[in-house]
Design a protein around this motif. Sequence first.
Motif, mmCIF file in Angstrom:
data_model
loop_
_atom_site.group_PDB
_atom_site.id
_atom_site.type_symbol
_atom_site.label_atom_id
_atom_site.label_comp_id
_atom_site.label_asym_id
_atom_site.label_seq_id
_atom_site.Cartn_x
_atom_site.Cartn_y
_atom_site.Cartn_z
ATOM 1 N N GLU A 175 11.457 8.572 -1.417
ATOM 2 C CA GLU A 175 12.187 7.935 -0.317
ATOM 3 C C GLU A 175 11.320 6.893 0.383
ATOM 4 O OE1 GLU A 175 13.721 10.860 2.359
ATOM 5 O OE2 GLU A 175 15.202 11.589 0.932
ATOM 6 N N ILE A 176 10.055 7.196 0.569
ATOM 7 C CA ILE A 176 9.137 6.219 1.160
ATOM 8 C C ILE A 176 8.884 5.092 0.164
ATOM 9 C CG2 ILE A 176 6.819 5.848 2.075
ATOM 10 C CD1 ILE A 176 6.863 8.816 2.967
ATOM 11 N N HIS A 177 8.703 5.445 -1.096
ATOM 12 C CA HIS A 177 8.404 4.476 -2.150
ATOM 13 C C HIS A 177 9.489 3.407 -2.284
ATOM 14 C CE1 HIS A 177 6.667 3.109 -5.943
ATOM 15 N NE2 HIS A 177 7.865 3.198 -6.489
ATOM 16 N N THR A 178 10.733 3.812 -2.179
ATOM 17 C CA THR A 178 11.844 2.869 -2.351
ATOM 18 C C THR A 178 12.308 2.244 -1.043
ATOM 19 O OG1 THR A 178 13.466 4.641 -2.150
ATOM 20 C CG2 THR A 178 12.715 4.073 -4.385
ATOM 21 N N GLY A 179 11.759 2.697 0.092
ATOM 22 C CA GLY A 179 12.163 2.171 1.387
ATOM 23 C C GLY A 179 13.385 2.860 1.958
ATOM 24 N N LEU A 200 0.831 -1.199 0.000
ATOM 25 C CA LEU A 200 0.000 0.000 0.000
ATOM 26 C C LEU A 200 0.870 1.255 0.000
ATOM 27 C CD1 LEU A 200 -2.951 0.920 0.064
ATOM 28 C CD2 LEU A 200 -2.776 0.980 2.547
ATOM 29 N N LEU A 201 1.926 1.259 0.818
ATOM 30 C CA LEU A 201 2.862 2.389 0.818
ATOM 31 C C LEU A 201 3.515 2.567 -0.540
ATOM 32 C CD1 LEU A 201 4.802 2.226 4.208
ATOM 33 C CD2 LEU A 201 3.415 4.099 3.360
ATOM 34 N N THR A 202 3.925 1.473 -1.151
ATOM 35 C CA THR A 202 4.585 1.549 -2.451
ATOM 36 C C THR A 202 3.648 2.112 -3.518
ATOM 37 O OG1 THR A 202 6.010 -0.315 -1.880
ATOM 38 C CG2 THR A 202 5.784 0.195 -4.208
ATOM 39 N N VAL A 203 2.425 1.628 -3.540
ATOM 40 C CA VAL A 203 1.465 2.088 -4.555
ATOM 41 C C VAL A 203 1.100 3.558 -4.333
ATOM 42 C CG1 VAL A 203 -0.903 1.811 -5.363
ATOM 43 C CG2 VAL A 203 0.517 -0.193 -5.012
ATOM 44 N N LEU A 204 0.738 3.901 -3.119
ATOM 45 C CA LEU A 204 0.300 5.277 -2.848
ATOM 46 C C LEU A 204 1.418 6.295 -3.043
ATOM 47 C CD1 LEU A 204 -2.015 4.818 0.256
ATOM 48 C CD2 LEU A 204 -2.668 5.224 -2.118
ATOM 49 N N THR A 205 2.621 5.990 -2.551
ATOM 50 C CA THR A 205 3.711 6.949 -2.712
ATOM 51 C C THR A 205 4.163 7.053 -4.164
ATOM 52 O OG1 THR A 205 5.320 5.249 -2.074
ATOM 53 C CG2 THR A 205 4.549 6.742 -0.350
ATOM 54 N N GLY A 206 4.074 5.966 -4.912
ATOM 55 C CA GLY A 206 4.393 6.036 -6.340
ATOM 56 C C GLY A 206 3.414 6.926 -7.087
ATOM 57 N N MET A 207 2.143 6.773 -6.753
ATOM 58 C CA MET A 207 1.123 7.629 -7.386
ATOM 59 C C MET A 207 1.289 9.085 -6.961
ATOM 60 S SD MET A 207 -2.130 5.019 -7.042
ATOM 61 C CE MET A 207 -3.281 6.331 -6.897
#
Length: 94
Positions: free
Chosen positions: A49-53, A21-28
């Motif tokens: 930074e959140i998207h990639t960890g 969910l973090l990956t999808v939302l931060t990517g968008m």
Amino acid sequence: MKKAFRKYHRIIGIIVCVPLLLTVLTGMLATVVKEWPINIGLSSRLMLEIHTGEIFHLQAIYPILNGFGLIGLLVTGMSMSGLFNQITNTIKRG
């Protein structure tokens, strides 16, 4: 067999829910902030930074863990669908 896959699918889904969910939302959001003239008060750099960890210092394994989680969900989901049974039966007949 399907009961076991349901159990594994449920467990994997619970484990990977938040990271995916973090990956999808931060990517968008990173795309929206960068490409559209909308100011939501967040920088695209923070979103990436959140998207990639990177913000959690997990940038080396975060994508791999997300990938393994998705593969696990795909395998258990496809197994429950019965698609593998159809393919196996087709191969045996052919």
